[in-house]
Structure formats: C-alpha cells, structure tokens
Design a protein around this motif. Structure first.
Motif, short mmCIF file in Angstrom:
data_model
loop_
_atom_site.label_atom_id
_atom_site.label_comp_id
_atom_site.label_asym_id
_atom_site.label_seq_id
_atom_site.Cartn_x
_atom_site.Cartn_y
_atom_site.Cartn_z
N HIS A 81 26.56 41.59 76.18
CA HIS A 81 26.13 41.30 74.72
C HIS A 81 26.15 39.87 74.22
CE1 HIS A 81 24.44 45.25 73.94
NE2 HIS A 81 25.50 45.69 74.88
N PHE A 82 25.52 39.18 74.12
CA PHE A 82 25.58 37.50 73.83
C PHE A 82 24.77 36.87 72.66
CE2 PHE A 82 25.66 38.61 78.48
CZ PHE A 82 27.21 38.45 78.65
N PHE A 83 24.67 37.59 71.84
CA PHE A 83 24.06 37.42 70.71
C PHE A 83 25.11 36.63 69.58
CE2 PHE A 83 20.58 38.65 67.06
CZ PHE A 83 20.61 37.28 66.63
N TYR A 84 25.62 35.55 70.04
CA TYR A 84 26.79 34.80 69.54
C TYR A 84 26.24 34.46 68.16
CZ TYR A 84 30.25 31.12 69.12
OH TYR A 84 31.56 30.50 68.69
N GLY A 85 27.39 34.75 67.17
CA GLY A 85 27.10 34.43 65.84
C GLY A 85 26.44 35.80 64.94
N TYR A 86 26.03 36.60 65.69
CA TYR A 86 25.18 37.78 64.97
C TYR A 86 26.26 39.01 64.28
CZ TYR A 86 21.83 41.27 63.83
OH TYR A 86 21.10 42.27 63.08
N GLN A 87 27.29 39.36 65.43
CA GLN A 87 28.28 39.93 65.07
C GLN A 87 29.52 39.40 65.63
OE1 GLN A 87 27.56 43.59 63.50
NE2 GLN A 87 25.85 42.15 62.89
N GLY A 109 19.82 44.11 74.35
CA GLY A 109 19.18 44.82 73.27
C GLY A 109 20.16 44.47 72.14
N SER A 110 20.76 43.31 71.90
CA SER A 110 21.49 43.03 70.71
C SER A 110 20.77 42.81 69.71
CB SER A 110 22.63 41.71 71.08
OG SER A 110 23.34 42.08 72.19
N ALA A 111 19.46 42.39 70.02
CA ALA A 111 18.54 41.77 68.94
C ALA A 111 17.31 42.80 68.97
CB ALA A 111 17.99 40.14 69.00
N GLY A 112 16.78 43.25 67.93
CA GLY A 112 15.63 43.61 67.79
C GLY A 112 14.55 42.76 67.42
N CYS A 113 13.31 43.03 67.16
CA CYS A 113 12.27 42.26 66.84
C CYS A 113 12.53 41.17 65.64
CB CYS A 113 10.91 42.72 66.82
SG CYS A 113 10.93 44.09 65.26
N PRO A 117 14.18 36.17 67.07
CA PRO A 117 13.83 34.59 67.33
C PRO A 117 15.29 33.76 67.17
CG PRO A 117 12.28 35.56 66.02
CD PRO A 117 13.30 36.65 66.22
N ALA A 118 16.38 34.49 66.31
CA ALA A 118 17.56 33.74 66.14
C ALA A 118 18.41 33.54 67.77
CB ALA A 118 18.49 34.36 65.23
N LEU A 119 18.22 34.78 68.23
CA LEU A 119 18.79 35.09 69.67
C LEU A 119 18.27 33.92 70.49
CD1 LEU A 119 20.46 36.41 71.85
CD2 LEU A 119 18.93 38.05 72.21
N MET A 124 19.83 31.53 73.59
CA MET A 124 19.09 31.63 74.78
C MET A 124 18.51 30.22 75.50
SD MET A 124 16.89 35.17 74.69
CE MET A 124 16.24 35.24 76.27
N ARG A 125 18.01 29.45 74.32
CA ARG A 125 17.56 28.14 74.75
C ARG A 125 18.57 26.83 74.67
NH1 ARG A 125 11.64 28.40 71.77
NH2 ARG A 125 10.49 29.93 73.03
N GLN A 126 19.75 27.64 74.35
CA GLN A 126 20.77 26.60 74.14
C GLN A 126 21.79 26.51 75.31
OE1 GLN A 126 20.36 24.27 71.94
NE2 GLN A 126 18.76 25.29 70.66
N CYS A 127 21.99 27.84 75.98
CA CYS A 127 23.33 27.94 76.59
C CYS A 127 22.82 27.41 78.10
CB CYS A 127 23.48 29.46 76.64
SG CYS A 127 22.55 30.59 77.47
#
Ligand SMILES: [Zn+2]
Length: 393
Positions: A81-87, A109-113, A117-119, A124-127
C-alpha cells in the motif's frame, strides 16, 4: 562507445567499455531463465546486457564483487500500500521497497477510481520504484483511517462505469481490480453483491481481480466461484472464520481445484491476515503460495519482502521456489513477465543482491504464534534500471 583510460603502464587502454555496471561472482537464482549457479551479470542502457560465467571487469564502468551473495531478479511485491499522503499509514514506495531489494511493487487497491489520478500523478509517476496498482471497487479506496468506516459499508461508493473507465484509461499502470471481502470492509449481506459488481467491472474492463479473503463473512468456496484463471486470491493463509482449511486441517478441495484452474494464491502478510499454523499446514500438504507479498507500507510497521520470504523458507519452502514467487511468478501474475521478473538478456535491468544471514530471528503473527529461525534473507544491494540504487534524500 567509450574507451577507458588507464594510467598504469601495464593497463589495458583501449579496452572498450561495453557495460555500465557489472555484478561479479554472485550465486544467481533466476527461475524465469532457468538459471542457477555462479554467474556475472552486466547491465547497460537500463537492461540486462549479458549473463556469463565470466565477464571481464575492464569491460564495465563500475564493477561490484558480490561473491558469497545471492543475486536474483529485482524482487516484485505483488501486494503493498503506497498511496503516500492519502492516509497516515501509507508509506512511500521508495522507502519501503528499494532498500529491501524490491524494484517493482503493486499497490493493492489503496485508491478507487475517484482518487486514482492522485496516486498515479503524485506517486506512481514520481517514484523510483516501478509501481503498478489495482483499482479498488470502492471509489474512494482504502480511507478507513480518516473516515472510520470500511470502504464498502456504503455500497453507493461503487460506480462500475467510472471504475471501468479508470482501468481502461490507465493501461500502463493499472493491473486489475481489487475488492476486500472482509467484515471490516463491508456488511455480510453485501459480500455477494460486491463480488457480483467486481466481476461485472472486471469483465467490462477486461482485467484480473485481486480479492482479499481474510475475515470473510462468507465461505471461501463462494468467493472462488466468482473468480477466473488469472484472478488472484490474497491472504489465503488467514486463521479467521471461513478459512482455507477444513475441520481436520486439510486444504479444502475447492482451494486445490482453484489453483489447478489457474487462480493465483498470493500470500500477503501484514501479520493480521496471515496465520503461521495455516501456512505450515499448506506447506506440509505441498501447497505453496504462487506469489509472496508483504501487504506492507512502512518499514516501522511491516515485514519486508525478504523477511516474508524468510518466513516461508523457515516453514519449508525451497529457496528457489521463494525466489520464483517474488520474481517470475509475480511478474506473470500482473501480466508483465515479458520484461520483468527475470535476468535474461534484454529484461529490465533490475536485480536484488541478498545475503542469507545467520542469527536468532523471530517472526510473529496476529494469533500470537512465533516462528523462530536461525536464518534470514536480507538485502545488501539493489540494482534498478541498470544502476546501483542509492538513497538520494
Ligand atoms: Zn492489503
């Protein structure tokens, strides 16, 4: 082509540098290329350029001697789970993955639709980690930490059309749809409707489903009936109700049948969703996980992937199979085995250099079981896209 300059009179000026990086003398374990033994591996232009029993150091700009170490393809963590900044609990993939030999990770699945776009854009595009994602069936994904509510307690959070669109719009990063059949995620009466909606969305998007089965309010056989070959069951080794073993501790026949049909069993870990005794029962009955993953996010909270591999080694899984479960099988599970999961020439230039450390180690689970081990795999060097990975901040 660059020619080396060697000021020593006996130097070999004029030897062409063919490679950017050379790992010499490692014990290579690459099930995807059916290779095991002492080999040198050279990288250039971001890919594996050569694998041979001896590659001259003069041909490489940088050479590292990895004698006595294991060299595997870059490890792939199929569930994190790598949606950094979301939770607050979500860590950054570059902190959790690259220091531990993991070059490719999958956000499960940390992000839904509605928040994908934030994930995608912020993580994803920065790491530096190669990060893929499953899109959650719940539009907001996993946000229980800030809402205090399981992600599918309100089934109005499912929007099949938007979810399908999100998956179709992001083919480079999205590898499937995630749903959790867990009593903390949804009401028991919504388990079957959630599976029906997941099946419908996955059929429309033409993608695989990853389904979390730990703490399920319905029998595993009912969940499996919704799955197709290539779909993934994660956390199958849980010790909660509706588990994978029958009353006598045997692996349920429907589990064996599902595996035979091509449904993939992904370990997950996260301690809360893995019971060491259930793992042991599977391994004793010769049923191994197809993929090994952490369900991790942050080093201070989760076992690393080499540590989860070490648990399975201690339980009796052969080393070569544990490496296959985190390389070849993992790449195939997300449909990326043409370029990832192997050190064959032309593959992505990702490698993990690991050592088998001796000491007194212990791995625990939620039930309080503790597995003691005299060995542990640990990462000593990570190669990502043909370069030594180094922490930059
Ligand atoms: Zn998870």
């Amino acid at each position: 082509m660059v020619l080396c300059y060697d000021p020593r009179p006996e130097g070999r000026c004029g030897v062409a540098i063919k490679y950017e990086l050379l790992l010499k003398n490692g014990e290579v374990i690459d099930p995807g290329d059916k290779r095991r033994g002492r080999y040198d591996i050279a990288f250039t232009n971001g890919v594996v350029a050569a694998v041979a029993q001896s590659i001259p150091a003069e041909e490489a700009r940088e050479t590292t001697d990895v004698s006595g170490k294991l060299v595997t393809p870059g490890l792939i963590d199929t569930h994190g789970h790598f949606f950094y900044g979301y939770q607050p609990r979500f860590g950054h993939p570059d902190d959790f993955c690259l220091p531990t030999g993991v070059t490719t990770a999958v956000d499960a699945g940390s992000a839904g639709c509605s928040v994908f776009p934030a994930l995608r854009d912020r993580v994803m595009r920065q790491c530096a980690t190669r990060l893929f994602a499953f899109v959650h069936l719940s539009s907001n994904g996993l946000n229980k930490e800030t809402t205090n509510q399981g992600e599918l307690m309100d089934m109005n959070l499912v929007d099949v059309d938007q979810t399908v669109q999100c998956i179709r719009d992001n083919p480079e990063g999205v590898v499937g749809l995630k749903v959790r059949i867990d009593d903390s995620a949804l009401k028991p009466e919504n388990a079957l409707p959630a599976l029906e909606l997941a099946r419908e969305a996955a059929n429309q998007a033409g993608c695989r489903i990853m389904v979390h089965v730990s703490r399920s309010p319905i029998p595993l056989s009912q969940i499996l009936s919704f799955l197709r070959p290539g779909d993934i069951v994660t956390h199958p080794f849980h010790g909660s109700a509706n588990g994978p073993l029958d009353a006598k501790g045997r692996v349920r026949p429907e589990v064996l049948q599902a595996r035979k049909s091509g449904i993939i069993f992904d370990s997950g870990c996260a301690k809360v969703h893995l019971d060491l005794n259930v793992c042991r029962a599977f391994l004793e009955q010769g049923v191994l996980p197809d993929t090994i993953s952490t369900d991790g996010s942050r080093l201070d909270r989760s076992y690393t992937l080499p540590e989860v591999m070490s648990m399975f080694l201690e339980l009796g899984m052969p080393l070569e199979q544990a490496v296959a479960a985190t390389t070849q099988n993992a790449a195939a599970a997300i449909g990326r085995d043409a370029e990832l999961g192997s050190l064959r020439v032309g593959s992505a230039g990702d490698a993990a250099v690991l050592e088998l450390q001796e000491g007194d180690f212990a791995f625990g689970d939620r039930a309080g079981n503790v597995l003691k081990s005299r060995h542990r795999l640990a990462s000593v060097l990570t190669v990502k896209s043909g370069s030594r990975w180094r922490k930059t901040c």
